[in-house]
Design a protein around this motif. Sequence first.
Motif, PDB file in Angstrom:
ATOM      1  N   HIS A 274      94.111 -32.106 -77.060  1.00  0.00           N
ATOM      2  CA  HIS A 274      94.738 -31.620 -78.295  1.00  0.00           C
ATOM      3  C   HIS A 274      96.244 -31.852 -78.281  1.00  0.00           C
ATOM      4  N   ARG A 275      96.874 -31.603 -77.136  1.00  0.00           N
ATOM      5  CA  ARG A 275      98.327 -31.792 -77.025  1.00  0.00           C
ATOM      6  C   ARG A 275      98.708 -33.265 -77.167  1.00  0.00           C
ATOM      7  N   SER A 276      97.907 -34.141 -76.587  1.00  0.00           N
ATOM      8  CA  SER A 276      98.262 -35.560 -76.579  1.00  0.00           C
ATOM      9  C   SER A 276      97.910 -36.271 -77.884  1.00  0.00           C
ATOM     10  N   ASN A 277      96.836 -35.822 -78.534  1.00  0.00           N
ATOM     11  CA  ASN A 277      96.391 -36.513 -79.747  1.00  0.00           C
ATOM     12  C   ASN A 277      95.753 -35.512 -80.721  1.00  0.00           C
ATOM     13  N   PRO A 278      96.571 -34.760 -81.452  1.00  0.00           N
ATOM     14  CA  PRO A 278      96.047 -33.729 -82.379  1.00  0.00           C
ATOM     15  C   PRO A 278      95.103 -34.305 -83.430  1.00  0.00           C
ATOM     16  N   ARG A 279      95.382 -35.515 -83.868  1.00  0.00           N
ATOM     17  CA  ARG A 279      94.531 -36.108 -84.915  1.00  0.00           C
ATOM     18  C   ARG A 279      93.126 -36.370 -84.387  1.00  0.00           C
ATOM     19  N   ALA A 280      93.026 -36.948 -83.206  1.00  0.00           N
ATOM     20  CA  ALA A 280      91.709 -37.216 -82.625  1.00  0.00           C
ATOM     21  C   ALA A 280      90.968 -35.925 -82.299  1.00  0.00           C
ATOM     22  N   TRP A 281      91.727 -34.901 -81.905  1.00  0.00           N
ATOM     23  CA  TRP A 281      91.104 -33.624 -81.533  1.00  0.00           C
ATOM     24  C   TRP A 281      90.358 -32.983 -82.707  1.00  0.00           C
ATOM     25  N   LYS A 282      90.805 -33.226 -83.917  1.00  0.00           N
ATOM     26  CA  LYS A 282      90.156 -32.635 -85.086  1.00  0.00           C
ATOM     27  C   LYS A 282      88.691 -33.040 -85.177  1.00  0.00           C
ATOM     28  N   SER A 283      88.392 -34.253 -84.786  1.00  0.00           N
ATOM     29  CA  SER A 283      86.996 -34.713 -84.825  1.00  0.00           C
ATOM     30  C   SER A 283      86.259 -34.406 -83.529  1.00  0.00           C
ATOM     31  N   LEU A 284      86.983 -34.307 -82.402  1.00  0.00           N
ATOM     32  CA  LEU A 284      86.340 -34.060 -81.112  1.00  0.00           C
ATOM     33  C   LEU A 284      85.958 -32.599 -80.910  1.00  0.00           C
ATOM     34  N   LYS A 285      86.726 -31.682 -81.479  1.00  0.00           N
ATOM     35  CA  LYS A 285      86.557 -30.266 -81.174  1.00  0.00           C
ATOM     36  C   LYS A 285      85.235 -29.683 -81.662  1.00  0.00           C
ATOM     37  N   GLN A 286      84.618 -30.308 -82.671  1.00  0.00           N
ATOM     38  CA  GLN A 286      83.382 -29.754 -83.223  1.00  0.00           C
ATOM     39  C   GLN A 286      82.252 -29.732 -82.192  1.00  0.00           C
ATOM     40  N   ASN A 287      82.159 -30.786 -81.395  1.00  0.00           N
ATOM     41  CA  ASN A 287      81.100 -30.866 -80.370  1.00  0.00           C
ATOM     42  C   ASN A 287      81.700 -31.082 -78.985  1.00  0.00           C
ATOM     43  N   TRP A 288      82.810 -30.419 -78.724  1.00  0.00           N
ATOM     44  CA  TRP A 288      83.547 -30.688 -77.497  1.00  0.00           C
ATOM     45  C   TRP A 288      82.755 -30.335 -76.238  1.00  0.00           C
ATOM     46  N   ASP A 289      82.312 -29.096 -76.100  1.00  0.00           N
ATOM     47  CA  ASP A 289      81.675 -28.648 -74.867  1.00  0.00           C
ATOM     48  C   ASP A 289      80.362 -29.367 -74.593  1.00  0.00           C
TER      49      ASP A 289
ATOM     50  N   GLU B  80      78.921 -32.074 -75.987  1.00  0.00           N
ATOM     51  CA  GLU B  80      78.842 -33.537 -76.080  1.00  0.00           C
ATOM     52  C   GLU B  80      79.939 -34.249 -75.298  1.00  0.00           C
ATOM     53  N   TYR B  81      81.179 -34.068 -75.706  1.00  0.00           N
ATOM     54  CA  TYR B  81      82.277 -34.838 -75.113  1.00  0.00           C
ATOM     55  C   TYR B  81      82.638 -34.361 -73.711  1.00  0.00           C
ATOM     56  N   PHE B  82      82.757 -33.039 -73.518  1.00  0.00           N
ATOM     57  CA  PHE B  82      83.138 -32.536 -72.195  1.00  0.00           C
ATOM     58  C   PHE B  82      82.085 -32.851 -71.151  1.00  0.00           C
ATOM     59  N   ALA B  83      80.819 -32.752 -71.501  1.00  0.00           N
ATOM     60  CA  ALA B  83      79.736 -32.974 -70.540  1.00  0.00           C
ATOM     61  C   ALA B  83      79.757 -34.385 -69.958  1.00  0.00           C
ATOM     62  N   GLU B  84      80.301 -35.349 -70.692  1.00  0.00           N
ATOM     63  CA  GLU B  84      80.359 -36.737 -70.219  1.00  0.00           C
ATOM     64  C   GLU B  84      81.797 -37.217 -70.028  1.00  0.00           C
ATOM     65  N   LEU B  85      82.729 -36.313 -69.986  1.00  0.00           N
ATOM     66  CA  LEU B  85      84.152 -36.667 -69.934  1.00  0.00           C
ATOM     67  C   LEU B  85      84.534 -37.321 -68.603  1.00  0.00           C
ATOM     68  N   PRO B  86      85.106 -38.534 -68.621  1.00  0.00           N
ATOM     69  CA  PRO B  86      85.605 -39.149 -67.378  1.00  0.00           C
ATOM     70  C   PRO B  86      86.892 -38.446 -66.922  1.00  0.00           C
ATOM     71  N   VAL B  87      86.907 -38.005 -65.663  1.00  0.00           N
ATOM     72  CA  VAL B  87      88.073 -37.324 -65.105  1.00  0.00           C
ATOM     73  C   VAL B  87      88.533 -38.083 -63.868  1.00  0.00           C
ATOM     74  N   ASN B  88      89.744 -38.589 -63.917  1.00  0.00           N
ATOM     75  CA  ASN B  88      90.322 -39.319 -62.793  1.00  0.00           C
ATOM     76  C   ASN B  88      91.207 -38.382 -61.983  1.00  0.00           C
ATOM     77  N   ILE B  89      90.893 -38.233 -60.695  1.00  0.00           N
ATOM     78  CA  ILE B  89      91.627 -37.305 -59.830  1.00  0.00           C
ATOM     79  C   ILE B  89      92.393 -38.093 -58.770  1.00  0.00           C
ATOM     80  N   LYS B  90      93.664 -37.799 -58.638  1.00  0.00           N
ATOM     81  CA  LYS B  90      94.497 -38.412 -57.599  1.00  0.00           C
ATOM     82  C   LYS B  90      95.188 -37.312 -56.812  1.00  0.00           C
ATOM     83  N   VAL B  91      94.949 -37.283 -55.510  1.00  0.00           N
ATOM     84  CA  VAL B  91      95.526 -36.262 -54.636  1.00  0.00           C
ATOM     85  C   VAL B  91      96.501 -36.915 -53.669  1.00  0.00           C
TER      86      VAL B  91
END
Length: 407
Positions: A357-372, A374-385
């Motif tokens: 939401h912070r990085s792209n408010p416009r895209a978030w408007k369409s993503l937030k409806q099915n976020w948890d 649909e999108y979150f369940a398949e969300l790619p997360v890159n971790i660097k330690v």
Amino acid sequence: MKRKTSFLFLILILILTLGTLLTGCWNRKELNELAIAVGMGIDKQGDQFRVSVQVVDPGEVSTKKGVGGRAPATLYTSEADTLFEAVRKLTTLSPRKIYFSHLRICVIGESMATEGIAKALDFLSRDHEFRSDFYLVVTKRSSAEDTLKIMTPLDPIPADKLFSSLESSEKSWSPSATVTLDQFIADLTSEGKQPILTGLQIVGDQESGEAKKNVEMISPHTRLQYSGLAVFKKDRLIGWLNESESKGYNFILGKVQSSVGFVTCPKGGKVVLEIIRTHASMKGYVYRGEPRINIQLKIEANVGEVECSELDLTKTNTIYDLQMKGEEKIAGVMESAIKKAQKSYKIDIFGFGEAIHRSNPRAWKSLKQNWDNEYFAELPVNIKVDFKIRRLGTTGSSFLNEMKKGD
């Protein structure tokens, strides 16, 4: 004329000042008329709220020996159709009006948490006597009332023990989290983050823990212990993170102040590393319509214990190898927490949605409806330690090396 006007103005100021002084204490409360509540438990008994309030006995805590061998705190319990009514109903039991402004911890029963705690939170946030700096926790396999009955060693007031232990665990071990009322409500109303609470369980026999004998022994039969994080979907408890996953959660959010863990040696044994400092950053972005998350975690650690023989800590390659193993282990812990949230619960407890939401408010408007789901369940997360060892302790190579030379 000017003098007369000035005189009348002065009289008006005096009247207003006297009025303020005379009415300033209209709602005063004398200390000897109040019962100071330090702990509160909320359970559900059928369709009714069951409220348990732990009140300090000032006569027992003001002197070293107390005045009559009584317990340092008293527990009052009542039931009613609403939480507010249950709290007011406590006046039929307590000889003094219960004062909640010094509340330190609020314990929510697991059975109630699975039904939803929004109604309870509305009362706690609305009533003017409740500050918002007390901590919320949820019980594990017990009621809130039962946990507040347990006698605790070292700190005679159980609510104070729970408050201090939660802060200490978060600072030094890191699988728990201090969550205030305001923080929980903020996560509850957020569009891109679901709330969590630290779990509290009774270890040992309930009946033995309620007796004074429990604190008269060097090893009490019953203890109160924090255990993992409770995962909420809105205001309902839906599952738990274990200790390792809870640490991963705190690493992702940059909440780890200090902790301890080990990595294995090439020829067997362990090297224990004490984490002394962390800094995490989370960035979300949308690539070709798909949300993605990058997490960077910087860790500084000291060598705390060496069980390995034949490990030379004076060599640069040895330190580099330990750092690489530390990075792999921490990244694995973080990935396990994300996998549990994505696959088992399909709930974003990390605030990845807020980052998008912070990085792209416009895209978030369409993503937030099915976020948890649909999108979150398949969300790619890159971790660097980035893991750095700063100090080796007060000694270099372990004396275990010298012992092996003598064999």
